[in-house]
Enzyme design. Structure first.
Site, PDB file in Angstrom:
ATOM      1  N   LYS A  64      18.224  65.552 -35.771  1.00 44.18           N
ATOM      2  CA  LYS A  64      19.617  65.341 -35.358  1.00 44.18           C
ATOM      3  C   LYS A  64      20.203  64.035 -35.883  1.00 44.18           C
ATOM      4  O   LYS A  64      21.397  63.939 -36.121  1.00 44.18           O
ATOM      5  CB  LYS A  64      19.687  65.305 -33.830  1.00 44.18           C
ATOM      6  CG  LYS A  64      20.037  66.631 -33.224  1.00 44.18           C
ATOM      7  CD  LYS A  64      20.422  66.406 -31.771  1.00 44.18           C
ATOM      8  CE  LYS A  64      20.327  67.718 -31.020  1.00 44.18           C
ATOM      9  NZ  LYS A  64      19.971  67.535 -29.630  1.00 44.18           N
ATOM     10  N   ARG A  65      19.332  63.053 -36.001  1.00 44.05           N
ATOM     11  CA  ARG A  65      19.776  61.749 -36.510  1.00 44.05           C
ATOM     12  C   ARG A  65      20.481  61.857 -37.854  1.00 44.05           C
ATOM     13  O   ARG A  65      21.307  61.037 -38.213  1.00 44.05           O
ATOM     14  CB  ARG A  65      18.544  60.855 -36.739  1.00 44.05           C
ATOM     15  CG  ARG A  65      18.144  60.029 -35.612  1.00 44.05           C
ATOM     16  CD  ARG A  65      17.015  59.081 -35.929  1.00 44.05           C
ATOM     17  NE  ARG A  65      15.902  59.600 -36.692  1.00 44.05           N
ATOM     18  CZ  ARG A  65      15.585  59.173 -37.898  1.00 44.05           C
ATOM     19  NH1 ARG A  65      16.309  58.251 -38.480  1.00 44.05           N
ATOM     20  NH2 ARG A  65      14.535  59.683 -38.531  1.00 44.05           N
TER      21      ARG A  65
END
Ligand code: GLU
Length: 465
Positions: free
Chosen positions: A239-240
Site C-alpha cells: 500500500k505504501r
C-alpha cells in the site's frame, strides 16, 4: 490430459495486483492450451477470512474478465474430504499423532536457535507417541528422511531440496481442522490440477506438498513460481507504493484490459512488444518466457498504457466503462450526448476515465460557477456583445451540427475583425464554465442547441453584473 490451472486466494483482504497477476498467468496458460481454469477460495483460516474479502475477490475477477471454468470452490465446504485423506494417511502409516505440548516445542526451538540450528520438529512422536490424557494431539505428516525432492519449476528451473531439510509438518490441528499444506494438496489432487502457478513465496511449501502428494499416490503437477512484484524502492509492493487493490484501479479510472496488459508484462515478455490484445496474450503466453527475477511496478507506465487503450480502444467499449464513472458522479448519461461521442471527443486529452468523466460533466449538468481565471480572461467588456451576436445567429440555426456552427463563428470573427480565439474563447467559457474543452464546434454539437443558448444567456447576465 486437460491442462488445469487454478487461482487459490485466501480471502483475507482485497484482490491485489500481485494476486491478479497470478490469476492472469494461470488463466492465460489454461486458455492457451484449451484447458481448464479453476477458482478456489482458501478460506480455512476462519479468523482471518471474511465474506467481504470473498466478495472483493469475485468482483475483481469479474471486472478483470478472468472467467473460471469451475468454482468458486470453498475449502470450508470440503472439511469432510480433508478428514478422509488425513485418516487415509494415518492408516497407511504416513501420518501420526503428536502429543508434544506448545511449551515443549518452544523449548526445543529455543535450544535449536541457541545452537544455530534451523528450528524444526525433532520427530519425538514419530516412532513412540505416548497419548497424554486431556491433550488433543495434532497430526503430523511423516516426511521421508532420505533422498531429495526435485521441483520441476517451469520458471525457476529445477530446484532440489533434501528431505533432511524438511520436518514433519502438522496437517491437522488439535481441534481436527486441516492446515494449509494439506488442504492445498487434497484440492490440487482432487481437482486434477496439472500446473500450479503461484507466487514464489510458496516455494518452501512445494517440496512438502510434493511429498504428501506422492504419499497419496497422486500424479505430481508441474510448478511455476512467479517472482515477486516490487515497488520503485525495491521493497515488496504494498500500500505504501500507492494503489495495490484491483478495484482501486477501477475506481481510479483504469480500463481492465489496460491493467491486464500491464500485469502480463510484469515478469513476462514477448520480444519488445508492449501492447497486446487478449487474443495475442493468449496466443503468445509461455511460462518459459516468464522472468525468474522480481519485477518493479511502474504506475507511470500503467497510466500510459491506460491512455493508449482509451485512445485506440473501441469507443463503444470505453463508453461502457465511462458510464460507470459518470454514474458515480450522480449523472444520468441520458441527460446529454451519447457517451460514445464523448469518448471520441475527449480521449486524446484524458488519460483515465475519471479524468474523462470529470471533464464531461458540463455536457449533462449545469455547472455551478465559472472557473475564476478563465472567466476573468474571457469575459471582457467586448465579449458581451460577441456573445449576444452569437446567440442571435445560433438561435435561428435549424441544422445543429459542427461544420455550420464553425462557419458562423468564423464569419462573426471576420465581421467584427477579431481573431477566432476572441470569439471562441468567451463562447467556450460560457458553455463549459472553464477554458478547456474539445474543439469548439465539437463541443457545441455535443452540447446541443438548447443548452448552448441557455448558457450563452447565463454568461451575458453574468458579464453585465
Ligand atoms: N491460498 C494461498 C495464498 O493466498 C495460495 C495457495 C497456492 O496457490 O497454493 O497465498
Amino acid at each position: 490430459m486437460t491442462i488445469t490451472t487454478r487461482f487459490a486466494p485466501s480471502p483475507t483482504g482485497y484482490l491485489h495486483v500481485g494476486g491478479a497477476r497470478t490469476a492472469l498467468f494461470s488463466w492465460l496458460y489454461a486458455r492457451k492450451h484449451g484447458g481448464k481454469f479453476i477458482l478456489r477460495i482458501e478460506d480455512t483460516d476462519l479468523e482471518r477470512s471474511t465474506q467481504a474479502s470473498v466478495d472483493a475477490i469475485l468482483q475483481g475477477m469479474d471486472w478483470l474478465g478472468l472467467g473460471y471454468d469451475e468454482g468458486p470452490y470453498y475449502q470450508t465446504q470440503r472439511f469432510g474430504r480433508y478428514k478422509e485423506v488425513i485418516q487415509q494417511l494415518l492408516a497407511q502409516g504416513d501420518a501420526y499423532y503428536c502429543y508434544c505440548s506448545k511449551e515443549e516445542l518452544e523449548t526445543l526451538r529455543t535450544e535449536q536457535m541457541a545452537n544455530k540450528e534451523k528450528p524444526r520438529y525433532n520427530g519425538k512422536c514419530r516412532e513412540h507417541a505416548v497419548a497424554i490424557e486431556g491433550r488433543e494431539p495434532v497430526i503430523r505428516f511423516k516426511n521421508p528422511v532420505d533422498g531429495a525432492v526435485t521441483i520441476p519449476d517451469l520458471v525457476k528451473g529445477e530446484i532440489v531440496v533434501a528431505n533432511k531439510e524438511l520436518d514433519d509438518l502438522i496437517i491437522a490441528r488439535g481441534d481436527g481442522t486441516p492446515t494449509y499444506n494439506l488442504t492445498v494438496v487434497v484440492d490440487d489432487m482432487d481437482m486434477g490440477v496439472t500446473h500450479v502457478i503461484r507466487g514464489d513465496d510458496h516455494i518452501n511449501n512445494t517440496p512438502r506438498q510434493m511429498n504428501i502428494l506422492a504419499a497419496l499416490g497422486a500424479t505430481l503437477p508441474k510448478y511455476a513460481h512467479l517472482p515477486m512484484i516490487l515497488g520503485a524502492d525495491g521493497a515488496r509492493l504494498s500500500k505504501r507504493h500507492g494503489a495495490v487493490s484491483v478495484m482501486q484501479y477501477r475506481d481510479d479510472g483504469y480500463l481492465p484490459e489496460a491493467l491486464l496488459n500491464y500485469l502480463v508484462r510484469l515478469g513476462w515478455s514477448h520480444g519488445d512488444q508492449e501492447i497486446f490484445s487478449m487474443e495475442e496474450m493468449i496466443g503468445f503466453f509461455e511460462l518459459d518466457d516468464v522472468n525468474g527475477s522480481p519485477s518493479t511496478f511502474n504506475p507511470d507506465k500503467l497510466l500510459w498504457l491506460n491512455h493508449q487503450y482509451m485512445m485506440h480502444g473501441d469507443p463503444v467499449h470505453v463508453a461502457k466503462h465511462l458510464n460507470w464513472h459518470i454514474e458515480q458522479l450522480g449523472i444520468d448519461a441520458a441527460d446529454g450526448p451519447n457517451l460514445v461521442d464523448i469518448v471520441k471527443a475527449q480521449r486524446e486529452r484524458s488519460k483515465t476515465l475519471v479524468e474523462m468523466a470529470n471533464a464531461s460533466v458540463y455536457f449533462y449538468k449545469e455547472f455551478d460557477a465559472y472557473d475564476d481565471k478563465a472567466a476573468k480572461k474571457a469575459f471582457t467588456a467586448g465579449s458581451e456583445e460577441v456573445l449576444a451576436r452569437i446567440y442571435d445567429e445560433f438561435a435561428v440555426v435549424t441544422d445543429w451540427q459542427g461544420g455550420q456552427l464553425h462557419e458562423i463563428i468564423a464569419n462573426l470573427a471576420e465581421t467584427l475583425s477579431l481573431n477566432m480565439g476572441k470569439v471562441a474563447q468567451p463562447l467556450r467559457v460560457a458553455i463549459c464554465g472553464s477554458g478547456v474543452s474539445p474543439a469548439i464546434d465539437v463541443t457545441l454539437s455535443l452540447l446541443g442547441k438548447e443548452k448552448t443558448l441557455a448558457r450563452i444567456k447565463r454568461a451575458i447576465t453574468y458579464i453585465k453584473k
